[in-house]
Design an enzyme around this catalytic site. Structure first.
Site, mmCIF file in Angstrom:
data_model
loop_
_atom_site.group_PDB
_atom_site.id
_atom_site.type_symbol
_atom_site.label_atom_id
_atom_site.label_comp_id
_atom_site.label_asym_id
_atom_site.label_seq_id
_atom_site.Cartn_x
_atom_site.Cartn_y
_atom_site.Cartn_z
ATOM 1 N N GLY A 186 39.457 52.445 -10.673
ATOM 2 C CA GLY A 186 40.330 52.527 -9.515
ATOM 3 C C GLY A 186 39.594 52.994 -8.274
ATOM 4 O O GLY A 186 38.370 52.983 -8.212
ATOM 5 N N ASP A 188 31.837 59.389 -19.055
ATOM 6 C CA ASP A 188 31.146 58.705 -17.951
ATOM 7 C C ASP A 188 30.363 59.720 -17.128
ATOM 8 O O ASP A 188 30.406 59.699 -15.895
ATOM 9 C CB ASP A 188 32.148 57.948 -17.072
ATOM 10 C CG ASP A 188 31.463 56.955 -16.128
ATOM 11 O OD1 ASP A 188 30.289 56.611 -16.385
ATOM 12 O OD2 ASP A 188 32.093 56.537 -15.140
#
Length: 538
Positions: free
Chosen positions: A28, A138
């Site tokens: 996003g 991540d």
């Protein structure tokens, strides 16, 4: 870093006024916004195509709740979230300061003292994140902010929700940045989720990048990089001293051979002068004040548990001495100070409420970080664990048998030989269980000798989507791994917990059907709690 608003960007998200676009990622966009109270915040908006996926929204909600358990001193604090907004969004503390990627790109590889400070700061953040039962998935230089008050690790909390929603991740697509992915992240056929050790691998690659300005597995193409991660040793040219040894251990191909985040932190604090002259002065081995040796465990099984209960070490103890920080650099001290201030929360979970019902720092009295423990990747405990004098701690470490008591109806779970979990009076041998720690999760194993086949509790999904608990093979899979969250105490003063399958949802009791089942709750509160009733050593 501001990139400017684009045509079509929202002017508001819920009650937040959007001011600027900070960047974009695989899941996003991130906006700078102002809260109704006038505070600057960062709002991460999930990709629009996920808006109509109810499974994703459920996972998103679950992961946000987990992220809220992480102590905020080393991460961007989660402030708000709306999984039901179109599109869903997450609000976190706005941290001013460049990312580590920007620092290295503009200033080049870091000097010894600054590198050591970054390594300590990120290891501290991972200790807190893993202690809350969260896996980052991540970790990379772009997700480490070099803020004036210290290192902040950002962008955890929704990666797992996104990755687990399989229809939105193609078979050749994974959440994460290739250069920082552990080898096990590429093994999608096994069905086993990557654990905290994958974040440790990313820490090693991140520190190597900060020291040298390049990836230790850099290739000419994504395929070449992946093959080097899978088959080649890291290129650590330019990184020396004790830090090189820690980075090498973190980049082991075998997840079980890597240290935990707490071990990294111990190693960084006990190491001699790190890289080259001018690095931090030698530090003695350290345990922060008010943290028990068990809570500052030094092997893969010693992790934090709620209220200061830590699983007993399975491989012995190296011994501890108090930290002598007088000779350390100011940068290192700045990173360590929060660990001293927040030691009990970081290493032992949130404190129990006092008699007035209050908790430190405004922490909720009814919720705490996930109970965590660890074993090698095989899921099998190491030999000769030290039996703790505290039966609760020992049960969480897999050292004692227990009844899995359903608090709300004063009954106990059992796994009879026919293989379906039932609720009963807890008198038979089929009601005795033991926990088997696997990473930050657990397998729940029956010790009934008559159940030689499929002795672990697992989730079964029938053709209509109904999820029940049944006997399963004792292999760590999405069906057999459960997270355990502290949920206060039962009516007998015992610690009580919620039991949650990350894949399928919380374990619940249905008063209408009078049976145990598994299902995502959405916004509904958890109302099924379990306590562990000690039934002796394994």
């Amino acid at each position: 870093m501001s990139v400017g608003l684009r045509p079509g960007d929202p002017a508001r998200l819920g009650g937040y006024e959007v001011l600027d676009r900070l960047g974009d990622g695989g899941m996003g966009s991130v906006f700078l916004a102002r809260s109704p109270q006038g505070r600057l915040v960062a709002v991460k908006v999930v990709r629009a195509e996920l808006s109509h996926d109810e499974e994703f929204r459920g996972r998103f909600r679950s992961e946000v709740n987990r992220a809220r358990q992480v102590p905020p001193f080393c991460t961007a604090e989660v402030l708000d979230a709306d999984p039901d907004h179109e599109p869903p969004y997450l609000v976190v503390e706005y941290v001013e300061g460049p990312s580590l990627a920007e620092v290295v790109r503009t200033q080049g590889p870091l000097g010894a003292a600054r590198l050591h400070s970054i390594a300590v700061g990120v290891a501290t953040a991972l200790t807190a994140i893993h202690g809350a039962g969260v896996i980052h998935r991540d970790l990379k230089p772009a997700n480490v902010l070099v803020a004036p008050g210290g290192i902040k690790v950002i962008d955890f909390g929704i990666a797992r929700a996104f990755e687990a929603t399989s229809q939105h991740t193609r078979t050749n697509q994974m959440v994460g940045t290739l250069s920082y992915m552990a080898p096990e992240r590429f093994d999608t056929a096994s069905g086993r989720p990557a654990g905290p050790a994958a974040d440790i691998f990313a820490w090693g690659a991140l520190v190597a990048y900060a020291a040298t300005g390049r990836s230790p597995f850099g290739g000419d193409s994504p395929t070449a990089t992946a093959m080097r991660i899978l088959t080649q040793p890291p290129d650590l040219t330019g990184l020396g001293g004790p830090l090189r040894e820690l980075v090498s251990r973190a980049l082991e191909k075998d997840p079980a051979a890597r240290p935990t985040a707490r071990e990294l932190l111990d190693g960084l604090l006990t190491a001699a002068t790190p890289v080259g002259a001018g690095g931090p002065a030698q530090l003695s081995g350290a345990t922060p004040p008010n943290v028990s040796p068990a809570a500052s465990g030094d092997d893969q099984s010693a992790r934090s548990t709620p209220s200061g209960l830590a699983t007993a070490g399975r491989a012995g103890s190296r011994g501890r001495r108090w930290l002598t920080a007088l000779g350390a650099t100011a940068a290192l001290i700045a990173v360590l100070v929060p660990a001293f201030l927040f030691g009990p929360q970081l290493l032992g979970g949130r404190s129990e409420p006092d008699q007035a019902g209050s908790t430190p720092s405004g922490s909720p009295a009814t919720s705490g970080p996930a109970v965590t423990a660890s074993t090698p990747a095989s899921g099998k405990p190491s030999a000769s664990p030290a039996v703790s004098a505290d039966p609760t701690q020992a049960m969480l470490a897999g050292q004692r048998r227990f009844l899995l008591h359903l608090v709300e109806i004063d009954r106990d779970l059992s796994l009879p030989s026919h293989g379906e979990v039932e609720v009963g009076d807890g008198t038979g041998k089929d009601a005795l269980f033991v926990l088997e720690p696997v990473g930050v999760d657990f397998m729940i194993k029956s010790v009934n000798p008559e159940i030689a086949h499929r002795p672990c509790v697992g989730v079964k999904v029938d053709s209509e989507g109904y999820k029940s608990l049944v006997g399963a093979d004792c292999r760590p899979t999405k069906a057999t791994l459960f997270t355990i969250f502290r949920e206060g105490k039962d009516d007998k003063g015992r610690a009580s917990y919620s039991i949650i399958s990350e894949e399928y949802g919380p374990v619940q009791w249905s008063p209408t059907k009078r049976e145990i089942f598994v299902e995502f709750l959405g916004d509904a509160p958890l109302d099924t709690r379990f306590s562990l009733v000690d039934r002796g050593a394994v």
